[in-house]
Enzyme design. Structure first.
Site, short mmCIF file in Angstrom:
data_model
loop_
_atom_site.label_atom_id
_atom_site.label_comp_id
_atom_site.label_asym_id
_atom_site.label_seq_id
_atom_site.Cartn_x
_atom_site.Cartn_y
_atom_site.Cartn_z
N GLU A 120 -4.68 31.97 -18.36
CA GLU A 120 -3.32 31.53 -18.03
C GLU A 120 -2.38 31.64 -19.21
O GLU A 120 -2.77 31.43 -20.35
CB GLU A 120 -3.36 30.06 -17.62
CG GLU A 120 -4.02 29.85 -16.29
CD GLU A 120 -3.45 28.64 -15.57
OE1 GLU A 120 -4.02 28.26 -14.56
OE2 GLU A 120 -2.42 28.08 -16.00
N CYS A 162 3.57 29.49 -23.70
CA CYS A 162 2.38 28.71 -23.99
C CYS A 162 1.20 29.67 -23.82
O CYS A 162 0.97 30.17 -22.72
CB CYS A 162 2.32 27.54 -23.02
SG CYS A 162 0.83 26.57 -23.20
N CYS A 220 -12.55 26.54 -22.11
CA CYS A 220 -12.54 25.75 -23.33
C CYS A 220 -13.83 24.95 -23.42
O CYS A 220 -14.25 24.36 -22.42
CB CYS A 220 -11.35 24.80 -23.32
SG CYS A 220 -11.20 23.84 -24.86
N CYS A 233 -12.43 17.82 -22.96
CA CYS A 233 -11.69 16.56 -23.01
C CYS A 233 -11.57 16.03 -21.58
O CYS A 233 -11.34 16.80 -20.64
CB CYS A 233 -10.31 16.77 -23.61
SG CYS A 233 -10.39 17.40 -25.31
N CYS A 287 -8.43 16.85 -19.23
CA CYS A 287 -7.88 18.21 -19.24
C CYS A 287 -8.56 19.13 -18.23
O CYS A 287 -9.80 19.23 -18.20
CB CYS A 287 -8.02 18.79 -20.64
SG CYS A 287 -7.38 20.47 -20.78
N CYS A 345 1.02 20.82 -19.47
CA CYS A 345 -0.07 20.56 -20.43
C CYS A 345 -1.28 19.99 -19.72
O CYS A 345 -1.17 19.02 -18.97
CB CYS A 345 0.34 19.50 -21.44
SG CYS A 345 1.50 20.05 -22.63
N1 SAH Z 1 -7.22 22.65 -27.62
C1 SAH Z 1 -5.89 22.39 -28.10
C2 SAH Z 1 -4.83 22.94 -27.14
C3 SAH Z 1 -4.94 22.27 -25.82
S1 SAH Z 1 -3.66 21.99 -24.72
C4 SAH Z 1 -5.70 20.90 -28.29
O1 SAH Z 1 -6.55 20.14 -27.86
O2 SAH Z 1 -4.71 20.51 -28.90
C5 SAH Z 1 -2.30 21.28 -25.48
C6 SAH Z 1 -2.13 19.76 -25.28
O3 SAH Z 1 -2.17 19.32 -23.90
C7 SAH Z 1 -3.19 18.98 -26.00
O4 SAH Z 1 -2.60 17.98 -26.76
C8 SAH Z 1 -3.97 18.42 -24.85
O5 SAH Z 1 -4.73 17.32 -25.22
C9 SAH Z 1 -2.89 18.11 -23.86
N2 SAH Z 1 -3.39 17.80 -22.52
C10 SAH Z 1 -4.59 18.13 -22.00
N3 SAH Z 1 -4.71 17.65 -20.73
C11 SAH Z 1 -3.56 17.00 -20.46
C12 SAH Z 1 -3.07 16.32 -19.30
N4 SAH Z 1 -3.79 16.22 -18.19
N5 SAH Z 1 -1.85 15.77 -19.38
C13 SAH Z 1 -1.09 15.89 -20.50
N6 SAH Z 1 -1.49 16.54 -21.61
C14 SAH Z 1 -2.71 17.09 -21.61
#
Ligand code: SAH
Length: 356
Positions: free
Chosen positions: A110, A123, A130, A134, A137, A349
């Site tokens: 994406e 983005c 990944c 987390c 996510c 995000c």
């Molecule tokens: N791996 C990197 C990039 C990931 S995405 C990182 O962890 O920073 C970018 C941001 O979106 C990160 O801060 C991630 O934690 C956040 N994110 C992930 N899931 C989310 C969600 N459901 N709602 C809001 N932000 C989220």
């Protein structure tokens, strides 16, 4: 004696064979492209032409490049530039566009284009899937497939630029994947996006969940890129509950590596903090976070949770969000709220996954 057309055919076969073992032309500098054209028996200035056609005119095949002599163009037509194709495209009411891009090996990733009056931000993904998993996510729920190559990262920016017919001004490494698990290709892509596509490093942000020692290593490259670190919790117990990789990397160690980054680079770090109602958004969490960040040249970016299917976290109410902001401001922490764009297209995000 071979006839002219036999000779041409022989060259064509040879370059096709070579193309199978060659790396793509996308992602190459003008110097690399110049050596390549010379290796093909062409004058050096064609390297500059090739560069322009790849990065500015969006050439997808060498046969598109009409300034090249027809015979040569056709003989190298199969040499890979290596652009992706748009597999699916979804436009949110706010103008954000989510793309599912199909790579040469069929994998889908994406990328998201986020327009405002003055900016066009892309983005970008750094991995297919990944491995960090987390809890909040969507990308992590689908598991990990592979790292993206440098040209596959650059391609995302060119694709968005071409589709919007507008220059990309900003890049955020906040798509699928953990950039610091793919450092070489991410650094290569940053260099190419800067030098070949012409986007200033200061317009780029790299977001990481924090991989031990990699932030320090990044500092050694002295990039102008902004570093964003996904903190998401104000204490180690809560952080490791939300972020499995945090079990192996204590919050205090992460923050002290970030402090070192600031010392080594003189650049401010931005901390991302997802707001999950009732989980990490209470006043005591704000106080705890402020204690960790006291005296730190940083900025906190609060991201109200964007819903995903697999878990039932809630986004705090607007009042709850404002209370958290106020609590941090009281403690003199620079803070802003990032209201993600593209929610309706599942492009915000944390909502990225390789499916519609
Ligand atoms: N791996 C990197 C990039 C990931 S995405 C990182 O962890 O920073 C970018 C941001 O979106 C990160 O801060 C991630 O934690 C956040 N994110 C992930 N899931 C989310 C969600 N459901 N709602 C809001 N932000 C989220």
């Amino acid at each position: 004696m071979q006839s002219q057309s036999d000779e041409t055919a022989a060259i064509a076969v040879e370059s096709r064979q070579e193309s199978n073992s060659s790396s793509p032309l996308l992602g190459c500098s003008v110097a690399d492209l110049t050596s390549w054209v010379k290796s093909q028996g062409q004058p050096g200035y064609r390297g500059q032409q090739l560069h322009q056609w790849i990065y500015q005119k969006g050439a997808r095949s060498l046969s598109d490049i009409t300034v090249f002599p027809k015979q040569w163009r056709e003989s190298v037509a199969d040499f890979p530039i290596c652009r992706s194709t748009i597999h699916y495209r979804s436009v949110a009411p706010d103008g954000t566009i989510k793309y599912l891009l199909r790579l040469a090996d069929g994998q889908i990733i994406e990328a998201v284009g986020i327009p405002t009056d003055k900016r066009l931000t892309v983005c970008v993904s750094s991995q297919v899937g990944c491995p960090m998993a987390c809890d909040f996510c969507a990308t992590g729920k689908g598991g990990f497939t592979r790292n993206l190559a440098r040209h596959e990262i650059v391609d995302q920016v060119l694709t968005v630029q071409e589709d919007f017919q507008r220059r990309v001004s900003h890049i955020v490494f906040m798509g699928m994947g953990e950039p610091l698990l793919n450092v070489d290709n991410v650094l290569g892509a940053i260099k190419c996006l800067n030098e070949d596509v012409g986007i200033g490093q200061r317009m780029m942000t790299l977001s990481t969940v924090g991989i031990r020692d990699r932030i320090r290593e990044l500092a050694e490259h002295q990039l102008q890129v902004t570093l964003a670190v996904s903190l998401h919790a104000s204490n180690q117990a809560l952080r490791k509950q939300l972020i499995p990789s945090a079990r192996a990397y204590d919050l205090d160690d992460l923050i002290s590596e970030c402090r070192e980054y600031v010392q080594l680079t003189g650049r401010r770090v931005s901390f991302e903090y997802i707001l999950l109602a009732g989980v990490n958004d209470c006043p005591e969490h704000a106080d705890e976070l402020a204690r960790h960040l006291r005296g730190f040249q940083c900025h906190v970016n609060l991201i109200p949770y964007n819903p995903i299917q697999e878990v039932d976290y809630q986004r705090p109410t607007p009042n709850g969000i404002q209370a958290f902001v106020a609590a941090l401001k009281n403690q003199h922490i620079a803070v802003s709220v990032r209201y993600s764009r593209g929610l309706e297209a599942d492009a915000a995000c944390g909502q990225l996954r390789a499916s519609k």
